[in-house]
Design a protein around this motif. Structure first.
Motif, PDB file in Angstrom:
ATOM      1  N   ARG A   3     -66.043 -23.106 -32.864  1.00 50.35           N
ATOM      2  CA  ARG A   3     -65.486 -23.550 -31.586  1.00 50.35           C
ATOM      3  C   ARG A   3     -66.529 -24.342 -30.806  1.00 50.35           C
ATOM      4  O   ARG A   3     -67.582 -23.823 -30.453  1.00 50.35           O
TER       5      ARG A   3
ATOM      6  N   PHE B 288     -57.318 -23.698 -30.885  1.00 51.53           N
ATOM      7  CA  PHE B 288     -55.956 -23.186 -31.012  1.00 51.53           C
ATOM      8  C   PHE B 288     -55.464 -23.720 -32.343  1.00 51.53           C
ATOM      9  O   PHE B 288     -56.114 -24.546 -32.990  1.00 51.53           O
ATOM     10  N   ASP B 289     -54.287 -23.292 -32.764  1.00 51.72           N
ATOM     11  CA  ASP B 289     -53.750 -23.736 -34.051  1.00 51.72           C
ATOM     12  C   ASP B 289     -52.946 -25.015 -33.850  1.00 51.72           C
ATOM     13  O   ASP B 289     -51.837 -24.985 -33.300  1.00 51.72           O
ATOM     14  N   PRO B 290     -53.463 -26.156 -34.288  1.00 49.49           N
ATOM     15  CA  PRO B 290     -52.756 -27.421 -34.056  1.00 49.49           C
ATOM     16  C   PRO B 290     -51.507 -27.571 -34.930  1.00 49.49           C
ATOM     17  O   PRO B 290     -50.766 -28.536 -34.758  1.00 49.49           O
ATOM     18  N   ASN B 291     -51.295 -26.617 -35.838  1.00 49.42           N
ATOM     19  CA  ASN B 291     -50.095 -26.693 -36.687  1.00 49.42           C
ATOM     20  C   ASN B 291     -48.893 -25.981 -36.077  1.00 49.42           C
ATOM     21  O   ASN B 291     -47.824 -25.933 -36.686  1.00 49.42           O
ATOM     22  N   GLN B 292     -49.060 -25.390 -34.910  1.00 45.25           N
ATOM     23  CA  GLN B 292     -47.908 -24.826 -34.207  1.00 45.25           C
ATOM     24  C   GLN B 292     -46.877 -25.912 -33.904  1.00 45.25           C
ATOM     25  O   GLN B 292     -47.212 -27.084 -33.801  1.00 45.25           O
TER      26      GLN B 292
ATOM     27  N   GLN C  47     -63.301 -27.172 -35.255  1.00 48.14           N
ATOM     28  CA  GLN C  47     -61.921 -26.741 -35.088  1.00 48.14           C
ATOM     29  C   GLN C  47     -61.454 -26.805 -33.645  1.00 48.14           C
ATOM     30  O   GLN C  47     -62.224 -26.591 -32.723  1.00 48.14           O
TER      31      GLN C  47
END
Lengths: 150, 150, 150, 150
Positions: free
Chosen positions: A136, B8-12, B5
């Motif tokens: 991060r 957060f999850d960018p694939n949401q 990274q």
């Protein structure tokens, strides 16, 4: 999302080694000794530099040391630039912009620097800072260096 | 060099579609119509937006249109943020920093935006702009948006 | 306009007039016509430029037009620089940083630009934007221009 | 120091004294001791802070210490903000942008900071750095602080 390519081949041999860089910096940049910065890797237009966690003055009490991160990013850019143009002592920062994103974990900080422009007169770098072992980003930096005429 | 990274999850699934975004923007952001910006892709915290080359006013005479690139990056960030938080009309830019790197080729310009911080009150994005079919970045931008309390 | 601590005498005669500037810009910078920018004053290293309130596209619905302010500041810097170095068509912005401070009142916006560095290769300007008749800054900008070799 | 067009009355009594500020900073900000920064003046939303020339590590060999100037400006903004809101320990920098203008003379450096926005959640400051006895700015800085909810 694709990471845009550098405007040159970053796999070229860098123009100086870590040992040569350390010697150059020892004469010129007292803040490197002040903060205890280390060079982990140097490439042609990129570098990874390190701020050891336990170094004097950095973070007693757990407070955020913004100035140490700014200095680290400026140094990372300098190292990556030296890797691309060789030991040009008089290259100087003209602009630096930093966004502080998250309070970092209590670990060494790593700065990954890469040039996104390498011109004759100006170079621009993009730097991300994150704690070791934690992807991060805690800070993101862009900076411009002026390269003196040969 | 690893691309750090996202926080957060960018694939949401994004919180709104391109059609919903276009409707929102049509009411709020006249400069989008002014420049003819299009949304190519929207994700959770990221987007690709486009400045058509042949649009009115953009680049007659082949001169560099810095203001169009600034507007494009601001828009890309807005779209990526809407993808992450949904249609919050009052999110506003508080800071934008742009480095112009190279004169772009005479093609559509694409802006890839991704959030590097998504907090409750502030979001920070990192944008790169390049001509279609040419990976060389012509401008790099960071921007901060303030997110109003719910 | 006072230009505190400028690195030159801002009371020198500017290198071109408003009429000469308008002619130069008409050929080069379509966004000036797009936004309807006007030059109120030009000096040696400083300028006051104006974004008329009622111009097309700027602010329908009362929304904040960040991109128009960015373009205005970039233009103000350009005009002040031309006042100091004369009509050097190829001077280009390399960096621009803007902080949006307050939503402006519904009036013409004025941008006061002054150079804080005038070097051979780089010029740096400091710009403040405020609505006419209201001293409260709504945006603050710094920008760097690269000046081509003669 | 005049604070033109500040969004508040800069002649109000500051919310803490230099002695109170020094005590607060001693606990929180090790880089202040590291660089030997001093507070010359504190006001409501403005401050003048000093980097003594002869302090350890700052400038041996006469090289330019960019990181010391970045740290000085960040500190000046912090002091001016504390003057306006009182000792809010958790206010943190979110963005800082610096332009290096000229190599400074070999003297103490002074940083004049003033707030140009004082909101509930964000404050923005404008800082100029110049050597003592020399009005020519050697660096210009803007920075944003996030103010935590009460």
């Amino acid at each position: 999302m694709p990471a845009p390519q550098a405007p040159f081949d970053p796999n070229q041999t860098p123009k100086l080694t870590i040992a040569e860089l350390d010697e150059l910096v020892g004469e010129l940049a007292p803040f490197v000794a002040l903060y205890g910065f280390k060079v982990d890797e140097i490439g042609f237009g990129w570098a990874r530099v390190r701020l050891p966690y336990d170094y004097n003055f950095v973070r007693p009490g757990g407070t955020i040391s913004g100035p140490a991160m700014m200095a680290l990013a400026d140094y990372g850019m300098y190292v990556g630039l030296m890797g691309a143009i060789g030991p040009v002592a008089l290259a100087v920062t003209t602009n630096l912009n930093i966004n502080f994103l998250h309070k970092p974990a209590e670990k060494d900080l790593l700065c990954d620097a890469r040039l996104i422009k390498l011109g004759k007169r100006l170079a621009v770098g993009d730097m991300s800072i994150h704690p070791e072992g934690d992807d991060r980003m805690c800070a993101h930096v862009t900076a411009t260096y002026s390269i003196p005429p040969q």
